[in-house]
Design an enzyme around this catalytic site. Sequence first.
Site, PDB file in Angstrom:
ATOM      1  N   ASP A  43       1.489 -36.427  57.415  1.00 30.17           N
ATOM      2  CA  ASP A  43       2.054 -37.748  57.728  1.00 30.17           C
ATOM      3  C   ASP A  43       2.507 -37.729  59.176  1.00 30.17           C
ATOM      4  O   ASP A  43       2.639 -36.665  59.794  1.00 30.17           O
ATOM      5  CB  ASP A  43       3.249 -38.036  56.797  1.00 30.17           C
ATOM      6  CG  ASP A  43       3.883 -39.387  57.099  1.00 30.17           C
ATOM      7  OD1 ASP A  43       3.139 -40.362  57.327  1.00 30.17           O
ATOM      8  OD2 ASP A  43       5.124 -39.477  57.126  1.00 30.17           O
ATOM      9  N   TYR A 102       3.239 -43.650  64.010  1.00 26.36           N
ATOM     10  CA  TYR A 102       1.823 -43.964  64.203  1.00 26.36           C
ATOM     11  C   TYR A 102       1.580 -45.477  64.076  1.00 26.36           C
ATOM     12  O   TYR A 102       0.564 -45.980  64.531  1.00 26.36           O
ATOM     13  CB  TYR A 102       0.971 -43.278  63.120  1.00 26.36           C
ATOM     14  CG  TYR A 102       0.747 -41.785  63.272  1.00 26.36           C
ATOM     15  CD1 TYR A 102       1.418 -41.023  64.228  1.00 26.36           C
ATOM     16  CD2 TYR A 102      -0.156 -41.145  62.434  1.00 26.36           C
ATOM     17  CE1 TYR A 102       1.198 -39.659  64.335  1.00 26.36           C
ATOM     18  CE2 TYR A 102      -0.387 -39.779  62.537  1.00 26.36           C
ATOM     19  CZ  TYR A 102       0.289 -39.039  63.488  1.00 26.36           C
ATOM     20  OH  TYR A 102       0.055 -37.686  63.576  1.00 26.36           O
ATOM     21  N   GLY A 103       2.524 -46.146  63.425  1.00 24.15           N
ATOM     22  CA  GLY A 103       2.300 -47.538  63.017  1.00 24.15           C
ATOM     23  C   GLY A 103       2.130 -48.542  64.126  1.00 24.15           C
ATOM     24  O   GLY A 103       1.743 -49.686  63.885  1.00 24.15           O
ATOM     25  N   CYS A 123       0.026 -40.638  55.095  1.00 19.73           N
ATOM     26  CA  CYS A 123       0.347 -41.729  56.015  1.00 19.73           C
ATOM     27  C   CYS A 123      -0.662 -42.871  55.817  1.00 19.73           C
ATOM     28  O   CYS A 123      -1.868 -42.673  55.974  1.00 19.73           O
ATOM     29  CB  CYS A 123       0.251 -41.195  57.441  1.00 19.73           C
ATOM     30  SG  CYS A 123       0.613 -42.423  58.690  1.00 19.73           S
ATOM     31  N   THR A 173      -1.025 -45.439  57.691  1.00 17.54           N
ATOM     32  CA  THR A 173      -1.627 -45.814  58.966  1.00 17.54           C
ATOM     33  C   THR A 173      -2.806 -44.895  59.272  1.00 17.54           C
ATOM     34  O   THR A 173      -3.890 -45.363  59.663  1.00 17.54           O
ATOM     35  CB  THR A 173      -0.570 -45.742  60.096  1.00 17.54           C
ATOM     36  OG1 THR A 173       0.558 -46.543  59.727  1.00 17.54           O
ATOM     37  CG2 THR A 173      -1.135 -46.245  61.397  1.00 17.54           C
ATOM     38  N   CYS A 201       2.941 -47.982  52.760  1.00 22.39           N
ATOM     39  CA  CYS A 201       3.605 -47.182  53.790  1.00 22.39           C
ATOM     40  C   CYS A 201       4.440 -46.112  53.097  1.00 22.39           C
ATOM     41  O   CYS A 201       5.039 -46.374  52.045  1.00 22.39           O
ATOM     42  CB  CYS A 201       4.503 -48.082  54.646  1.00 22.39           C
ATOM     43  SG  CYS A 201       5.441 -47.179  55.895  1.00 22.39           S
ATOM     44  N   THR A 202       4.469 -44.945  53.709  1.00 18.79           N
ATOM     45  CA  THR A 202       5.202 -43.820  53.131  1.00 18.79           C
ATOM     46  C   THR A 202       6.665 -44.127  52.818  1.00 18.79           C
ATOM     47  O   THR A 202       7.223 -43.597  51.867  1.00 18.79           O
ATOM     48  CB  THR A 202       5.205 -42.652  54.144  1.00 18.79           C
ATOM     49  OG1 THR A 202       5.515 -43.179  55.444  1.00 18.79           O
ATOM     50  CG2 THR A 202       3.871 -41.956  54.180  1.00 18.79           C
TER      51      THR A 202
HETATM   52  N1  DGL Z   1       3.865 -42.931  57.833  1.00 15.28           N
HETATM   53  C1  DGL Z   1       3.597 -44.268  58.344  1.00 15.28           C
HETATM   54  C2  DGL Z   1       2.742 -45.027  57.335  1.00 15.28           C
HETATM   55  O1  DGL Z   1       2.713 -44.717  56.153  1.00 15.28           O
HETATM   56  C3  DGL Z   1       4.885 -45.013  58.649  1.00 15.28           C
HETATM   57  C4  DGL Z   1       5.652 -44.473  59.836  1.00 15.28           C
HETATM   58  C5  DGL Z   1       4.871 -44.578  61.139  1.00 15.28           C
HETATM   59  O2  DGL Z   1       4.706 -45.697  61.682  1.00 15.28           O
HETATM   60  O3  DGL Z   1       4.390 -43.567  61.590  1.00 15.28           O
HETATM   61  O4  DGL Z   1       2.075 -45.947  57.710  1.00 15.28           O
END
Ligand code: DGL
Length: 259
Positions: free
Chosen positions: A7, A39-40, A70, A72, A180-181
């Site tokens: 993630d 990452y989002g 993750c 994203t 999303c996580t």
């Molecule tokens: N882990 C990201 C997701 O599930 C959320 C946090 C991020 O933006 O990195 O999309």
Amino acid sequence: MPLGVFDSGIGGLTVVRALRAAFPRRDILYVGDTARVPYGNKSAETVQTYSREITDFLEKKGAERIVAACNTASALAVGVLARTKKVPLHGMIESGVASALAAGDGPVGVIGTPATIASGAYQQALAKARPGLKVVAQATPLFVPLVEEGWLEGEVTEKIARTYLEPLIREKIRVLVLACTHYPLLKGVLGKVLGPHVRLVDSSEACAASLQASEGERKEKGELKIFLTDEPGPFLGRVESFLGKGSVGSVERIHLPYG
Ligand code: DGL
């Protein structure tokens, strides 16, 4: 042979929690890219580069299959990486979509990071699986920092949730995919705002349920090893909120690209 999970940060431990419940004897290697989170709000190219480095690391460490916890990375990178990887690579989208369709008829809402929603990955997968289905997708960027700060309920969180979900309520969604996580930790507030007639699909549970992982070697309990790309100290206090109570085998700092 361990299962690799990664993630952008420690939010993916919600997926580890579900995987450990489903496969208690499997060893799990977890990478949280805490040095480069979030990452989002990043481009597909960047998320693909980061995801490639992490999956290379997990492969070198002996992971026999890899789960992109993750959403994203699942939306932006898994399709591209799966073409070149030798180990099976699983994202969150297929299982989330299957669970959403199994959860009922009627319009489906999807909430996620701006990058996940802009990619259209969930919307396309839902449309392909059930042509004509009404899908309402909404980026909910403030949810991640709220969870990171531990604001899982209360007036402010509820107001933000109401604002984000208003267009989905207007379209009378019957199912909401938490793409999303971090969002499984907001189930209480989301359920309160949407009411009992909207089913919440937790992508971490959907993923664990869909994985056909073998039990691996006979051990009482599989081990969890966590690798973080930034100094672990500040993150340790929050591990339990994502993972639940339970032993974390070890936490180690790594540098990517590895080797
Ligand atoms: N882990 C990201 C997701 O599930 C959320 C946090 C991020 O933006 O990195 O999309």
